[in-house]
Write a protein that holds these residues in place. Structure first.
Motif, PDB file in Angstrom:
ATOM      1  N   VAL A  67     -66.629 -15.545  16.245  1.00 36.84           N
ATOM      2  CA  VAL A  67     -65.854 -14.985  17.351  1.00 36.84           C
ATOM      3  C   VAL A  67     -66.756 -15.135  18.568  1.00 36.84           C
ATOM      4  CG1 VAL A  67     -64.760 -12.955  18.363  1.00 36.84           C
ATOM      5  CG2 VAL A  67     -64.626 -13.343  15.879  1.00 36.84           C
ATOM      6  N   LEU A  68     -66.252 -15.832  19.569  1.00 35.47           N
ATOM      7  CA  LEU A  68     -67.042 -16.131  20.751  1.00 35.47           C
ATOM      8  C   LEU A  68     -66.201 -15.872  21.988  1.00 35.47           C
ATOM      9  CD1 LEU A  68     -69.617 -17.660  21.961  1.00 35.47           C
ATOM     10  CD2 LEU A  68     -68.124 -19.660  21.964  1.00 35.47           C
ATOM     11  N   THR A  69     -66.768 -15.149  22.926  1.00 41.60           N
ATOM     12  CA  THR A  69     -66.114 -14.936  24.213  1.00 41.60           C
ATOM     13  C   THR A  69     -67.089 -15.321  25.314  1.00 41.60           C
ATOM     14  OG1 THR A  69     -64.749 -13.151  23.325  1.00 41.60           O
ATOM     15  CG2 THR A  69     -64.965 -13.251  25.716  1.00 41.60           C
ATOM     16  N   THR A  70     -66.639 -16.137  26.237  1.00 44.55           N
ATOM     17  CA  THR A  70     -67.461 -16.557  27.370  1.00 44.55           C
ATOM     18  C   THR A  70     -67.902 -15.310  28.140  1.00 44.55           C
ATOM     19  OG1 THR A  70     -66.277 -18.639  27.475  1.00 44.55           O
ATOM     20  CG2 THR A  70     -67.472 -17.976  29.459  1.00 44.55           C
ATOM     21  N   LEU A  97     -59.091  -9.465   1.030  1.00 45.62           N
ATOM     22  CA  LEU A  97     -60.403  -9.071   1.540  1.00 45.62           C
ATOM     23  C   LEU A  97     -60.773 -10.022   2.669  1.00 45.62           C
ATOM     24  CD1 LEU A  97     -63.147  -7.480   1.151  1.00 45.62           C
ATOM     25  CD2 LEU A  97     -63.816  -9.368  -0.352  1.00 45.62           C
ATOM     26  N   VAL A  98     -61.368  -9.496   3.714  1.00 48.45           N
ATOM     27  CA  VAL A  98     -61.896 -10.314   4.803  1.00 48.45           C
ATOM     28  C   VAL A  98     -63.315  -9.838   5.065  1.00 48.45           C
ATOM     29  CG1 VAL A  98     -61.701 -10.944   7.245  1.00 48.45           C
ATOM     30  CG2 VAL A  98     -59.642 -10.701   5.861  1.00 48.45           C
ATOM     31  N   SER A  99     -64.223 -10.773   5.212  1.00 47.79           N
ATOM     32  CA  SER A  99     -65.603 -10.401   5.497  1.00 47.79           C
ATOM     33  C   SER A  99     -66.149 -11.222   6.658  1.00 47.79           C
ATOM     34  CB  SER A  99     -66.483 -10.569   4.257  1.00 47.79           C
ATOM     35  OG  SER A  99     -66.502 -11.913   3.843  1.00 47.79           O
ATOM     36  N   LEU A 100     -67.264 -10.762   7.194  1.00 44.74           N
ATOM     37  CA  LEU A 100     -67.946 -11.440   8.290  1.00 44.74           C
ATOM     38  C   LEU A 100     -69.362 -10.915   8.381  1.00 44.74           C
ATOM     39  CD1 LEU A 100     -68.165  -9.121  10.698  1.00 44.74           C
ATOM     40  CD2 LEU A 100     -65.820  -9.780  11.105  1.00 44.74           C
ATOM     41  N   ASN A 101     -70.172 -11.612   9.121  1.00 40.37           N
ATOM     42  CA  ASN A 101     -71.508 -11.141   9.488  1.00 40.37           C
ATOM     43  C   ASN A 101     -71.454 -10.819  10.965  1.00 40.37           C
ATOM     44  OD1 ASN A 101     -72.886 -11.441   6.996  1.00 40.37           O
ATOM     45  ND2 ASN A 101     -72.918 -13.644   7.315  1.00 40.37           N
ATOM     46  N   ALA A 102     -71.655  -9.560  11.298  1.00 40.27           N
ATOM     47  CA  ALA A 102     -71.499  -9.106  12.681  1.00 40.27           C
ATOM     48  C   ALA A 102     -72.797  -9.228  13.461  1.00 40.27           C
ATOM     49  CB  ALA A 102     -71.034  -7.654  12.708  1.00 40.27           C
ATOM     50  N   SER A 103     -72.674  -9.709  14.687  1.00 43.87           N
ATOM     51  CA  SER A 103     -73.804  -9.648  15.620  1.00 43.87           C
ATOM     52  C   SER A 103     -73.877  -8.231  16.166  1.00 43.87           C
ATOM     53  CB  SER A 103     -73.591 -10.637  16.772  1.00 43.87           C
ATOM     54  OG  SER A 103     -72.485 -10.208  17.558  1.00 43.87           O
ATOM     55  N   ASP A 105     -73.753  -7.448  19.234  1.00 42.83           N
ATOM     56  CA  ASP A 105     -72.734  -7.365  20.283  1.00 42.83           C
ATOM     57  C   ASP A 105     -71.323  -7.183  19.728  1.00 42.83           C
ATOM     58  OD1 ASP A 105     -74.650  -7.694  22.255  1.00 42.83           O
ATOM     59  OD2 ASP A 105     -74.300  -9.839  22.462  1.00 42.83           O
ATOM     60  N   GLY A 106     -71.045  -7.757  18.566  1.00 37.69           N
ATOM     61  CA  GLY A 106     -69.696  -7.709  18.023  1.00 37.69           C
ATOM     62  C   GLY A 106     -69.411  -6.555  17.087  1.00 37.69           C
ATOM     63  N   ALA A 107     -70.443  -5.864  16.617  1.00 43.81           N
ATOM     64  CA  ALA A 107     -70.261  -4.832  15.596  1.00 43.81           C
ATOM     65  C   ALA A 107     -69.272  -3.748  16.005  1.00 43.81           C
ATOM     66  CB  ALA A 107     -71.612  -4.222  15.232  1.00 43.81           C
ATOM     67  N   GLN A 108     -69.319  -3.317  17.235  1.00 40.98           N
ATOM     68  CA  GLN A 108     -68.413  -2.254  17.689  1.00 40.98           C
ATOM     69  C   GLN A 108     -66.952  -2.706  17.603  1.00 40.98           C
ATOM     70  OE1 GLN A 108     -69.276  -0.689  21.586  1.00 40.98           O
ATOM     71  NE2 GLN A 108     -67.427   0.540  21.643  1.00 40.98           N
ATOM     72  N   LEU A 109     -66.681  -3.936  18.019  1.00 38.87           N
ATOM     73  CA  LEU A 109     -65.321  -4.472  17.925  1.00 38.87           C
ATOM     74  C   LEU A 109     -64.858  -4.467  16.474  1.00 38.87           C
ATOM     75  CD1 LEU A 109     -62.755  -6.001  18.827  1.00 38.87           C
ATOM     76  CD2 LEU A 109     -64.096  -8.114  18.650  1.00 38.87           C
ATOM     77  N   GLY A 114     -61.537  -1.796  11.794  1.00 37.52           N
ATOM     78  CA  GLY A 114     -61.511  -1.299  10.423  1.00 37.52           C
ATOM     79  C   GLY A 114     -62.568  -1.857   9.497  1.00 37.52           C
ATOM     80  N   PHE A 115     -63.402  -2.782   9.957  1.00 36.99           N
ATOM     81  CA  PHE A 115     -64.472  -3.305   9.107  1.00 36.99           C
ATOM     82  C   PHE A 115     -65.489  -2.203   8.822  1.00 36.99           C
ATOM     83  CE2 PHE A 115     -62.749  -7.248  10.672  1.00 36.99           C
ATOM     84  CZ  PHE A 115     -62.959  -8.147   9.640  1.00 36.99           C
ATOM     85  N   GLU A 116     -66.030  -2.223   7.631  1.00 37.67           N
ATOM     86  CA  GLU A 116     -67.039  -1.265   7.230  1.00 37.67           C
ATOM     87  C   GLU A 116     -68.320  -2.000   6.874  1.00 37.67           C
ATOM     88  OE1 GLU A 116     -65.346   0.712   3.895  1.00 37.67           O
ATOM     89  OE2 GLU A 116     -63.764   1.665   5.069  1.00 37.67           O
TER      90      GLU A 116
END
Length: 127
Positions: A67-70, A97-103, A105-109, A114-116
């Motif tokens: 996920v990238l935002t300018t 199930l959906v997973s990701l590795n959060a930066s 900067d992105g963790a709050q989003l 609903g990600f835990e």
């Protein structure tokens, strides 16, 4: 002030990947918000893979790759819009199930969506 969009070798590799791979892959999706003159405002990329089924889900798993935002467009709902659309696509495709590795900067989003945090996750990069 709007800063320039991302540049560098990694961004060139990403564009090549999108042109070559994402366009042809049925288990991958990307959603974008574009800006003036075709400027990339925000993008979310994800793919689906079939893991072994478990007792609580089918094994059909979504993974958010990017996920990238300018920078000049952050905190305006653009990242949320593309991420929400990607999540909707995962659910439409039957993912349990959906997973990701959060930066940082992105963790709050991601938490707000609903990600835990999973303390059991580990990773190993190759040599």
């Amino acid at each position: 002030m709007i800063k320039a969009p991302p540049t560098g070798r990694w961004f060139e590799d990403l564009i090549a990947y999108l042109v070559d791979g994402l366009v042809r892959a049925e288990d991958m999706a990307g959603f974008v918000v574009d800006g003036p003159a075709g400027c990339l405002v925000s993008v979310a990329l994800g793919s689906i893979y079939q893991a072994p089924p478990g007792p609580t889900y089918s094994g059909r798993t979504g993974y958010v790759h990017l996920v990238l935002t300018t920078p000049g467009y952050r905190r305006q709902g653009n990242g949320r819009a593309v991420t929400t659309r990607l999540l909707d696509w995962f659910w439409e495709q039957g993912c349990g199930l959906v997973s990701l590795n959060a930066s940082t900067d992105g963790a709050q989003l991601y938490r707000s969506l609903g990600f835990e945090k999973n303390a059991r996750s580990m990773r190993l990069f190759g040599p």
